[in-house]
Motif scaffolding. Structure first.
Motif, PDB file in Angstrom:
ATOM      1  N   LEU A  91      -0.642 -49.678 -42.259  1.00  0.00           N
ATOM      2  CA  LEU A  91      -1.812 -50.378 -42.463  1.00  0.00           C
ATOM      3  C   LEU A  91      -0.657 -52.013 -42.787  1.00  0.00           C
ATOM      4  O   LEU A  91      -0.641 -52.612 -41.715  1.00  0.00           O
ATOM      5  CB  LEU A  91      -2.518 -50.331 -43.906  1.00  0.00           C
ATOM      6  N   SER A  92       0.305 -51.640 -43.405  1.00  0.00           N
ATOM      7  CA  SER A  92       0.498 -52.647 -43.871  1.00  0.00           C
ATOM      8  C   SER A  92       1.877 -53.468 -43.416  1.00  0.00           C
ATOM      9  O   SER A  92       2.005 -54.557 -42.223  1.00  0.00           O
ATOM     10  CB  SER A  92       1.488 -53.039 -45.204  1.00  0.00           C
ATOM     11  N   TYR A  93       2.813 -52.682 -42.645  1.00  0.00           N
ATOM     12  CA  TYR A  93       3.760 -52.902 -41.222  1.00  0.00           C
ATOM     13  C   TYR A  93       2.515 -53.273 -40.350  1.00  0.00           C
ATOM     14  O   TYR A  93       2.715 -54.783 -39.786  1.00  0.00           O
ATOM     15  CB  TYR A  93       4.189 -51.640 -40.674  1.00  0.00           C
ATOM     16  N   THR A  94       1.201 -52.663 -39.383  1.00  0.00           N
ATOM     17  CA  THR A  94       0.526 -53.473 -38.665  1.00  0.00           C
ATOM     18  C   THR A  94       0.124 -55.299 -38.909  1.00  0.00           C
ATOM     19  O   THR A  94       0.590 -55.547 -38.194  1.00  0.00           O
ATOM     20  CB  THR A  94      -0.830 -52.618 -38.171  1.00  0.00           C
ATOM     21  N   VAL A  95       0.045 -55.146 -40.035  1.00  0.00           N
ATOM     22  CA  VAL A  95      -0.714 -56.470 -40.876  1.00  0.00           C
ATOM     23  C   VAL A  95       0.659 -57.433 -40.437  1.00  0.00           C
ATOM     24  O   VAL A  95       0.386 -58.472 -40.153  1.00  0.00           O
ATOM     25  CB  VAL A  95      -0.856 -56.969 -42.285  1.00  0.00           C
ATOM     26  N   CYS A  96       1.856 -57.049 -40.791  1.00  0.00           N
ATOM     27  CA  CYS A  96       2.589 -58.357 -40.545  1.00  0.00           C
ATOM     28  C   CYS A  96       3.460 -57.929 -39.611  1.00  0.00           C
ATOM     29  O   CYS A  96       3.383 -59.049 -38.821  1.00  0.00           O
ATOM     30  CB  CYS A  96       4.812 -57.413 -41.797  1.00  0.00           C
ATOM     31  N   ASN A  97       3.362 -57.047 -38.265  1.00  0.00           N
ATOM     32  CA  ASN A  97       4.333 -56.789 -37.094  1.00  0.00           C
ATOM     33  C   ASN A  97       3.049 -57.553 -36.151  1.00  0.00           C
ATOM     34  O   ASN A  97       3.445 -58.173 -35.338  1.00  0.00           O
ATOM     35  CB  ASN A  97       3.804 -55.364 -36.625  1.00  0.00           C
ATOM     36  N   GLU A  98       1.657 -57.148 -36.100  1.00  0.00           N
ATOM     37  CA  GLU A  98       1.111 -57.873 -35.402  1.00  0.00           C
ATOM     38  C   GLU A  98       0.110 -59.449 -35.848  1.00  0.00           C
ATOM     39  O   GLU A  98      -0.604 -59.674 -34.474  1.00  0.00           O
ATOM     40  CB  GLU A  98      -0.552 -56.797 -35.338  1.00  0.00           C
ATOM     41  N   PHE A  99      -0.168 -59.857 -37.072  1.00  0.00           N
ATOM     42  CA  PHE A  99      -0.322 -60.635 -36.813  1.00  0.00           C
ATOM     43  C   PHE A  99       0.527 -62.270 -38.192  1.00  0.00           C
ATOM     44  O   PHE A  99       0.237 -62.808 -37.265  1.00  0.00           O
ATOM     45  CB  PHE A  99      -1.697 -60.521 -37.561  1.00  0.00           C
ATOM     46  N   ILE A 100       0.516 -61.294 -38.498  1.00  0.00           N
ATOM     47  CA  ILE A 100       1.886 -62.713 -39.159  1.00  0.00           C
ATOM     48  C   ILE A 100       3.691 -62.903 -38.037  1.00  0.00           C
ATOM     49  O   ILE A 100       3.880 -64.132 -38.298  1.00  0.00           O
ATOM     50  CB  ILE A 100       2.069 -62.568 -40.325  1.00  0.00           C
ATOM     51  N   GLY A 101       4.205 -61.475 -38.461  1.00  0.00           N
ATOM     52  CA  GLY A 101       5.709 -61.752 -37.098  1.00  0.00           C
ATOM     53  C   GLY A 101       6.766 -61.212 -38.115  1.00  0.00           C
ATOM     54  O   GLY A 101       7.092 -62.391 -39.830  1.00  0.00           O
ATOM     55  N   TRP A 102       7.383 -60.872 -38.413  1.00  0.00           N
ATOM     56  CA  TRP A 102       8.723 -60.535 -39.312  1.00  0.00           C
ATOM     57  C   TRP A 102       9.420 -61.708 -39.658  1.00  0.00           C
ATOM     58  O   TRP A 102      10.038 -61.965 -40.497  1.00  0.00           O
ATOM     59  CB  TRP A 102       9.500 -59.110 -38.281  1.00  0.00           C
ATOM     60  N   ASP A 103       9.569 -62.935 -38.507  1.00  0.00           N
ATOM     61  CA  ASP A 103      10.753 -63.334 -38.517  1.00  0.00           C
ATOM     62  C   ASP A 103      10.057 -64.901 -40.235  1.00  0.00           C
ATOM     63  O   ASP A 103      10.865 -65.170 -40.887  1.00  0.00           O
ATOM     64  CB  ASP A 103      11.340 -64.096 -37.165  1.00  0.00           C
ATOM     65  N   PHE A 104       8.784 -64.498 -39.735  1.00  0.00           N
ATOM     66  CA  PHE A 104       8.279 -65.599 -40.780  1.00  0.00           C
ATOM     67  C   PHE A 104       7.965 -64.832 -41.869  1.00  0.00           C
ATOM     68  O   PHE A 104       8.604 -65.990 -43.026  1.00  0.00           O
ATOM     69  CB  PHE A 104       7.378 -65.663 -39.730  1.00  0.00           C
TER      70      PHE A 104
END
Length: 192
Positions: A91-104
């Protein structure tokens, strides 16, 4: 009722754009354009772009927590805790990957603080939701075990998420965490 439709339109537009371009690369102007409203209208309903993101994530997380809470009802406690932590990490990964973006996330101190606050809210939602259930989840020290696992897991997961170079590195680290670290954390939690 019109106000609720406008708010939902803003949320849908933001969600589409955040998933497509990431939070950092999406502007309030683009959200307004996609929602077919004026930029000022967004600020009538939300204080900032971050506030829109927070509402989207909390909606997503609350739905996901509800699904997590009601799954795995037939497992023993050790299997249940292992499964719960992996689903929470996903769930945390999905939030980071789909909503925010890893680079940011890797480049912005603000996003890291935002994610830490969000993960604290997720922890509270999980513990609160599970405390209302029966069975093994009602045992006296279940909340303590769950908090221990979540805190340890989130420290580990965030450390490699913030230091990984690519998305594939993040995924490899998740697999490593699941196979090499999580079983020991669950066993430690079982002794609490």
């Amino acid at each position: 009722m019109e106000a609720e439709k406008i708010k939902e339109s803003i949320k849908r537009a933001a969600q589409d754009l955040f998933r497509k371009f990431g939070y950092h690369k999406t502007s309030v102007n683009e959200i307004a354009k996609k929602a077919k409203i004026a930029k000022a209208t967004i600020y009538k309903y939300f204080d900032s772009k971050e506030a829109v993101l927070h509402v989207l994530l909390m909606d997503y997380i609350q739905t996901s927590v509800s699904e997590l809470v009601h799954s795995n009802s037939g497992e023993d406690e050790e299997a249940h805790l292992n499964s719960l932590i992996m689903k929470t990490c996903r769930l945390s990964y999905t939030v980071c990957n789909e909503f925010i973006g890893w680079d940011f996330i890797r480049e912005s101190t603000n996003s890291q603080e935002f994610l830490k606050n969000l993960s604290n809210e997720l922890e509270e939602l999980l513990v609160s939701a599970f405390s209302q259930l029966g069975g093994i989840r009602k045992q006296e020290n279940y909340q303590q075990r769950l908090r221990f696992l979540i805190k340890c897991s989130k420290s580990i997961v965030f450390s490699f998420a913030f230091t990984s170079v690519s998305d594939s590195d993040v995924r490899k680290n998740f697999v490593s965490f699941q196979k090499e670290i999580l079983p020991y954390l669950v066993k430690a939690a079982m002794t609490i």
